[in-house]
Design an enzyme around this catalytic site. Structure first.
Site, short mmCIF file in Angstrom:
data_model
loop_
_atom_site.label_atom_id
_atom_site.label_comp_id
_atom_site.label_asym_id
_atom_site.label_seq_id
_atom_site.Cartn_x
_atom_site.Cartn_y
_atom_site.Cartn_z
N GLU A 1 23.97 -29.52 69.88
CA GLU A 1 25.25 -29.71 69.16
C GLU A 1 25.04 -29.48 67.68
O GLU A 1 23.94 -29.67 67.18
CB GLU A 1 25.73 -31.17 69.32
CG GLU A 1 25.77 -31.67 70.73
CD GLU A 1 26.06 -33.17 70.82
OE1 GLU A 1 26.32 -33.82 69.79
OE2 GLU A 1 26.01 -33.68 71.95
N LYS B 1 25.08 -30.62 63.85
CA LYS B 1 25.00 -31.94 63.19
C LYS B 1 25.99 -31.91 62.02
O LYS B 1 25.75 -31.29 60.99
CB LYS B 1 23.59 -32.23 62.70
CG LYS B 1 23.47 -33.62 62.17
CD LYS B 1 22.05 -34.06 61.97
CE LYS B 1 21.99 -35.53 61.58
NZ LYS B 1 22.81 -35.85 60.41
N ASP C 1 28.21 -32.83 58.86
CA ASP C 1 27.86 -33.55 57.64
C ASP C 1 29.05 -34.40 57.20
O ASP C 1 29.83 -34.03 56.33
CB ASP C 1 27.50 -32.52 56.56
CG ASP C 1 26.64 -33.14 55.48
OD1 ASP C 1 26.30 -34.34 55.61
OD2 ASP C 1 26.33 -32.45 54.51
N TYR D 1 34.97 -35.05 65.14
CA TYR D 1 34.34 -34.55 66.36
C TYR D 1 33.68 -35.71 67.09
O TYR D 1 32.97 -36.51 66.45
CB TYR D 1 33.25 -33.52 66.05
CG TYR D 1 33.78 -32.13 65.90
CD1 TYR D 1 34.51 -31.54 66.92
CD2 TYR D 1 33.52 -31.40 64.75
CE1 TYR D 1 35.01 -30.26 66.78
CE2 TYR D 1 34.01 -30.11 64.61
CZ TYR D 1 34.75 -29.55 65.63
OH TYR D 1 35.24 -28.29 65.50
N LYS E 1 16.93 -30.26 61.28
CA LYS E 1 17.66 -29.97 60.04
C LYS E 1 17.55 -28.51 59.62
O LYS E 1 16.55 -27.86 59.87
CB LYS E 1 17.10 -30.84 58.91
CG LYS E 1 17.41 -32.30 59.07
CD LYS E 1 18.56 -32.66 58.19
CE LYS E 1 18.70 -34.16 58.07
NZ LYS E 1 19.34 -34.57 56.86
N CYS F 1 32.47 -12.32 21.69
CA CYS F 1 31.94 -11.81 22.95
C CYS F 1 30.44 -11.57 22.77
O CYS F 1 30.04 -10.89 21.83
CB CYS F 1 32.65 -10.51 23.33
SG CYS F 1 31.82 -9.65 24.68
N CYS G 1 29.84 -7.44 23.02
CA CYS G 1 30.33 -6.45 22.06
C CYS G 1 30.70 -7.06 20.72
O CYS G 1 31.01 -6.34 19.78
CB CYS G 1 31.51 -5.69 22.64
SG CYS G 1 33.01 -6.68 22.73
N CYS H 1 37.14 -11.84 26.19
CA CYS H 1 36.71 -10.92 25.14
C CYS H 1 37.89 -10.01 24.83
O CYS H 1 38.52 -9.48 25.74
CB CYS H 1 35.53 -10.10 25.66
SG CYS H 1 35.29 -8.56 24.76
N CYS I 1 34.22 -2.85 25.13
CA CYS I 1 33.12 -3.75 25.52
C CYS I 1 32.37 -3.14 26.71
O CYS I 1 32.96 -2.90 27.77
CB CYS I 1 33.70 -5.11 25.89
SG CYS I 1 32.47 -6.26 26.48
N1 5U1 Z 1 26.23 -34.05 67.04
C1 5U1 Z 1 25.67 -35.24 66.85
N2 5U1 Z 1 25.48 -35.78 65.65
N3 5U1 Z 1 24.89 -36.97 65.86
C2 5U1 Z 1 24.48 -37.93 64.98
N4 5U1 Z 1 25.20 -36.06 67.82
C3 5U1 Z 1 24.71 -37.14 67.21
N5 5U1 Z 1 24.11 -38.23 67.73
C4 5U1 Z 1 23.70 -39.21 66.88
C5 5U1 Z 1 23.89 -39.07 65.49
C6 5U1 Z 1 23.43 -40.14 64.57
O1 5U1 Z 1 23.09 -40.33 67.33
C7 5U1 Z 1 22.83 -40.53 68.73
C8 5U1 Z 1 21.74 -39.63 69.23
C9 5U1 Z 1 22.44 -41.95 68.85
#
Ligand code: 5U1
Length: 694
Positions: A127, A129, A131, A242, A337, A431, A434, A449, A455
């Site tokens: 999957e 990860k 942010d 998600y 990562k 500028c 020039c 400018c 220029c």
């Molecule tokens: N996609 C995904 N991100 N994430 C973060 N799955 C997922 N699972 C997590 C975490 C912290 O923790 C479980 C594996 C416990």
């Protein structure tokens, strides 16, 4: 205060140990509680690992309050505290950004499951990860009753009111979809709340316009919105979600589990109405994990949201159970990562660059730093106001961010690292290329400018603009070559390009005969062009590609455009008073008319004709918005098709939008479209419309 240069020491050095703990505590608090980090994640991870290594080597130094013994930081007092029924675990991080990262995990899983070398490959779910912020959603009898942040993993904050404002999160489980399971008496769904990149940019734009604080990255903006005490404000912040796992679960009947695999669980969540990423897949063994890692890394910049890696999980829930946990991390999962998108570096100088229209842009020259997968040496500050706001000075230590295909930016300065004699940056009065006066017109953010084509910097940019792929396209004519041609006085104007002979090219530095011939051929080829490309290539202010296409379609010939009075120009669908004025100003200058005449004399050709009374095109008068990743078309290709069919592509969904073209990972634009009743098309439906089949 954080000082990355404090001398490191041998693991047992008590002052280092104490410094690491205090620094990590402080920055965990800034990150999790205040939503105001002043240290890049990669730096935090590095110090965290250093502390972990010391404590592993000398366990007698471990104390229960060490940052390694906590997942996050305590919740803010302002939100009610929620004790998680099932702790919200963290995930082990594999920082080796090579394929070996995935091999290490697979080898560990096989070892822990005591699989022999000839045993079949283990099935994983891979999957992205995300942010964002981890969230626990609690449903009783199928209804959302509580949403809580992770906090320290044991207790989080009750942010239910704010989470209810996220349209993608079902307030009630949908049990009507084919294959949907009945709603369990108690279900906790875990996942990530995040802010899409476009939503983040738009939010910052609104914040700037309202004179309010902007956010440093989408994660921070999402955290700020989730932990906003006023749900009405939270509701205006475009968040997405998600789902990726479970917390507490009680099933109606005793007996076996409702799902045998993690993938089955994700399918069940999807059936109940939770967004599950379309990028989730089953991968068998290390080789497929590596392929997934590499495929997602390639897509990372083009995704509509930030991710900082991928997650691998053993698919079988029975095997997950067998493997269990170590401290607060499951043994059956790992986060692999990607290279960090924020890093620390120092400012070497601040230069001022001159653009095609004379705009002066401060460019921060940085000590080279590897960030977002590339080595970054420059970051732009858009104008004087931004330079003031960020107050970047030569010698400063700064956090640099590169995410997506956006230009690297300085996120903030570490004030505690500033040298006492660091000088405030000011825009120059002249500028730098020039020497003409640099002017900031009233109501404008930019300095320009005033030298025009006197220029050389503006001339170089004008030539590069004309020669680019989307204009007349002169393959191989890059900035180094244009620098040599202009600085050497070989060309001054666009028509000079077409008077270049082979002999003047081969005389240039590091120019082989073959390359010189290629440039001559490319120039020859570029002469056969189209009216929109030529018009766009002239670099008239405010005349982008879409406007050039609209003008060409409306007037049919360049002469008609050049001679059209303001009101006729404004009759074109894409042209308002500002664009019309800019066109008139450009074509009223005799030297610009002369450039056009000379280019024609050099042999540049395009098809012209009287404006045709064309049959209505399938999308004429329609405004479309594109979101997500389309299966086969790039965004540019989709935009070209839409425009060729008479449609217009806008950046955000509003009541005026006729269609939303949505691909995989469509985010809040899709919600907005549904909310406003805008028709949503996928790529196939678009093609049907274009073919006149729908
Ligand atoms: N996609 C995904 N991100 N994430 C973060 N799955 C997922 N699972 C997590 C975490 C912290 O923790 C479980 C594996 C416990």
């Amino acid at each position: 205060m954080y000082n990355p240069d404090l001398p490191g020491a041998l693991p047992a050095d008590p002052s280092r140990l104490q410094w690491l703990r205090e620094t990590l505590h402080e920055h965990a608090h800034r990150y999790h509680v205040l939503d105001a980090p002043t240290m890049p994640d990669a730096e935090y991870d590095r110090l965290f690992r250093e502390l972990q290594a010391i404590e592993t080597e000398q366990p007698e130094l471990l104390t229960p309050d060490s940052p390694t013994q906590r997942v996050g930081a305590p919740p803010l007092a302002a939100f009610a505290s929620v004790r998680h029924a099932v702790p919200m675990l963290s995930i082990r991080t594999e920082t080796d950004a090579q394929a070996s990262g995935a091999h290490n995990f697979d080898a560990r899983v096989r070892r822990e499951l005591e699989l022999t070398d000839d045993a079949p490959a283990v099935d994983y779910v891979a999957e992205p990860k995300f942010d964002g912020l981890a969230m626990n959603l609690r449903y009783v009898q199928g209804r959302l009753v509580q949403a809580a942040t992770r906090g320290d993993g044991e207790s989080g904050e009750d942010v239910t009111q704010n989470i209810r404002t996220i349209g993608q999160i079902p307030l009630r489980l949908d049990t009507s979809a084919p294959g949907a399971l009945p709603a369990p008496p108690l279900l906790e769904v875990r996942g990530e709340v995040y802010m899409g990149r476009a939503d983040f940019e738009a939010l910052n734009e609104r914040q700037r316009a309202a004179g309010q604080k902007t956010f440093v990255n989408p994660r921070n903006a999402a955290a700020g919105a989730v932990r906003q005490l006023d749900p009405a404000i939270a509701a205006q912040r475009p968040l997405s979600f998600y789902a990726y796992g479970l917390g507490e679960l009680t099933l109606a009947q005793a007996g076996g589990p409702a799902f045998a695999s993690h993938h089955g669980l994700l399918q069940a969540l999807k059936n109940w109405g939770f967004p599950v990423s379309g990028l989730v897949t089953i991968a068998s063994g290390a080789t497929q994990l590596v392929a997934y890692y590499e495929a997602i890394a390639r897509q990372r910049d083009a995704l509509p949201f930030d991710i900082d890696g991928v997650v691998y999980k053993v698919n079988s829930l029975a095997l997950q159970q067998r493997m269990g946990f170590v401290t607060r991390e499951p043994r059956w999962a790992v986060a692999h990562k990607f290279p960090a998108q924020e890093q620390l570096t120092t400012v070497l100088s601040i230069d001022v660059q001159v653009g095609r229209t004379g705009k002066l842009t401060p460019v921060v020259k940085l000590a080279p730093v590897f960030v977002g997968g590339v080595t970054v040496t420059n970051a732009t500050l858009h104008n004087e106001d931004e330079a003031r706001r960020k107050d970047v000075r030569v010698g400063d230590t700064v956090v640099v961010r590169r995410a997506g295909d956006v230009i690297p930016e300085v996120v903030f300065v570490l004030p505690e690292k500033r040298l006492p004699d660091a000088m405030l940056f000011t825009m120059p009065a002249q500028c730098p290329v020039c020497g003409s006066a640099a002017v900031r017109e009233e109501g404008e953010a930019d300095h320009r400018c005033s030298g025009g084509l006197f220029c050389s910097a503006q001339r170089k940019q004008a030539i590069l603009h004309f020669a680019q792929r989307r204009a007349v396209e002169v393959e191989g004519l890059g900035d180094k070559l244009v620098d040599q041609l202009v600085d050497g006085g070989i060309i001054r104007t666009l028509p000079d390009l077409y008077r270049l002979g082979l002999s003047s090219l081969v005389a240039l530095d590091r120019m082989a005969d073959k390359s010189a011939q290629n440039i001559v051929d490319a120039l020859q080829q570029s002469k056969q062009t189209t009216l929109p490309r030529f018009l766009f290539g002239l670099g008239i202010r405010h005349v982008g590609e879409a406007t050039a296409k609209a003008l060409a379609g409306h007037f049919g010939s360049l002469d008609a455009i050049m001679d059209a009075p303001l009101e006729q120009l404004q009759a074109v669908s894409d042209v308002g008073p500002v664009v019309a004025h800019s066109l008139r100003t450009f074509f009223d200058q005799p030297h610009n008319r002369e450039v056009v005449a000379q280019l024609r004399a050099c042999g540049l050709r395009w098809q012209e004709g009287a404006p045709l009374a064309r049959p209505p095109t399938p999308l004429s008068g329609k405004t479309l918005v594109i979101t997500g990743t389309l299966p086969t078309l790039s965004r540019d290709q989709a935009k070209d098709l839409i425009e060729a069919a008479g449609g217009k592509v806008a950046g955000s969904v509003s009541k005026k939008t006729h269609y939303l073209l949505a691909g995989a990972e469509a985010g809040s634009k899709l919600d907005k479209a549904r909310e406003l009743g805008v028709v949503v098309l996928d790529e196939d439906a678009l093609k049907e419309l274009l073919d006149g089949r729908a």
